[in-house]
Scaffold this active site. Structure first.
Site, mmCIF file in Angstrom:
data_model
loop_
_atom_site.group_PDB
_atom_site.id
_atom_site.type_symbol
_atom_site.label_atom_id
_atom_site.label_comp_id
_atom_site.label_asym_id
_atom_site.label_seq_id
_atom_site.Cartn_x
_atom_site.Cartn_y
_atom_site.Cartn_z
ATOM 1 N N CYS A 137 0.840 -1.206 0.000
ATOM 2 C CA CYS A 137 0.000 0.000 0.000
ATOM 3 C C CYS A 137 0.869 1.247 0.000
ATOM 4 O O CYS A 137 1.395 1.648 1.039
ATOM 5 C CB CYS A 137 -0.936 0.001 1.198
ATOM 6 N N CYS A 140 -0.544 4.082 2.135
ATOM 7 C CA CYS A 140 -0.327 3.875 3.567
ATOM 8 C C CYS A 140 1.117 4.165 3.969
ATOM 9 O O CYS A 140 1.377 4.793 5.005
ATOM 10 C CB CYS A 140 -0.660 2.434 3.961
ATOM 11 N N ASP A 141 2.072 3.687 3.169
ATOM 12 C CA ASP A 141 3.461 3.634 3.610
ATOM 13 C C ASP A 141 4.433 4.485 2.805
ATOM 14 O O ASP A 141 5.604 4.597 3.185
ATOM 15 C CB ASP A 141 3.951 2.180 3.576
#
Length: 323
Positions: A137, A140-141
């Site tokens: 992701c 997300c990261d």
């Protein structure tokens, strides 16, 4: 012996969507039962640093966030059940779910929040370096790889979108694809090829994610040419696997309307499925955003839709009894 558990609101799944639905449902007096499934807490329990969930100025841990959400749901009256559902009956209300040990769960309304799982390459090195340079992701990261060299593995819309997104943080993004052409939409391909910070490696498969040792995490990917078999190495500090997701909808095939990618269909702008009284939320309906905050938001929607459905159904029953 098998036990039957009954409730006004039955929730299947205990990620951000399911627990948000439980919080709203409990506060509305529906005494929800949450059947946790095979991964209590959802995908966030496998995520370490979380920096994009509103309300926390410092980095928090995914498992801790889910523990707090569960504690909040229980505090306002939700009941947690640990079971794996193997059979469903949505033909009439109350809806029935059957666990693998024979327990029966009955609900006047059902909220499905079973989520979706990222597809992985299946490499041992991939498993060992998850959260240590390997992710599924970018949204997300990606923030954690500011100024670092990263790679994206895949050739569809998801991979191209992730590569483009990562240019917000990384000056050097490499897209690795095992074929000689992309499957992504043409407009996305045009944007990809036009971006000066993105390089594409064609006909390459990841053979191994290389551990830098100690606390270094990922330091490179070993590649195999799918045409010549030649091996090569690409030094990177972040590797993003973007080859799609599996929505957890196997239980509901033949019971609910699914879309062409097997996600549960919901009426636009609602959590209403094709069966009245059954609602769906979170990643099991969402192939676009797939974030904890969007899952939590649709969990709220599902609980509110469910509450209104019950109110209307109970009013109709009272009116019918009075005639």
């Amino acid at each position: 012996m098998a036990t039957t558990h009954t409730t006004r609101m039955l929730i299947l799944g205990s990620g951000p969507a399911g627990l948000s639905a439980a919080i709203y449902g409990a506060r509305a007096g529906m005494q929800p039962i949450v059947v946790q499934g095979i991964q209590p807490g959802g995908q966030l329990t496998t995520t370490t640093d979380v920096e994009n969930y509103p309300g926390f100025r410092e980095v928090i841990q995914g498992p801790w966030l889910m523990q707090e959400m569960q504690a909040q749901a229980e505090h306002v009256g939700a009941r947690m059940m640990w079971d794996t559902i193997v059979e469903v009956d949505l033909s009439q209300r109350p809806f029935r779910l059957i666990g693998d040990g024979g327990d029966v769960y009955e609900g006047e309304v059902l909220v499905i929040a079973t989520g979706a799982q990222a597809k992985w390459l299946g490499l041992d090195s991939e498993q060992a370096l998850k959260g240590k340079g390997v992710s599924a992701c970018a949204t997300c990261d990606g923030f954690f790889y500011r100024g670092k060299k990263v790679a994206v593995i895949g050739g569809g819309n998801t991979a191209v979108e992730e590569a483009l997104y990562l240019t917000n943080h990384s000056p050097d993004v490499t897209l690795i694809h095992r074929r000689d052409s992309l499957r992504a939409e043409r407009i996305l391909q045009e944007r990809l090829h036009a971006h000066p910070n993105i390089t594409v490696l064609w006909n390459k498969e990841v053979a191994e994610f290389v551990d830098g040792g100690g606390n270094a995490g990922l330091c490179a990917v070993e590649l195999t040419d799918t045409v010549t078999g030649e091996r090569s190495r690409l030094d990177v500090e972040g590797g993003f696997v973007a080859i799609g997701h599996h929505p957890a909808t196997e239980l509901f095939r033949g019971h609910l309307k699914l879309d062409e990618d097997h996600y549960i269909w919901v009426e636009p702008g609602t959590a209403k499925t094709s069966v009245p009284g059954v609602f769906a939320c979170g990643d099991v309906t969402d192939k676009v955003y797939r974030q904890a905050i969007t899952a939590a938001g649709t969990g709220c929607m599902a609980a509110l839709d469910a509450e209104r459905f019950l109110q209307a159904a109970e009013f109709a029953e009272l009116a019918e009894a009075a005639e």
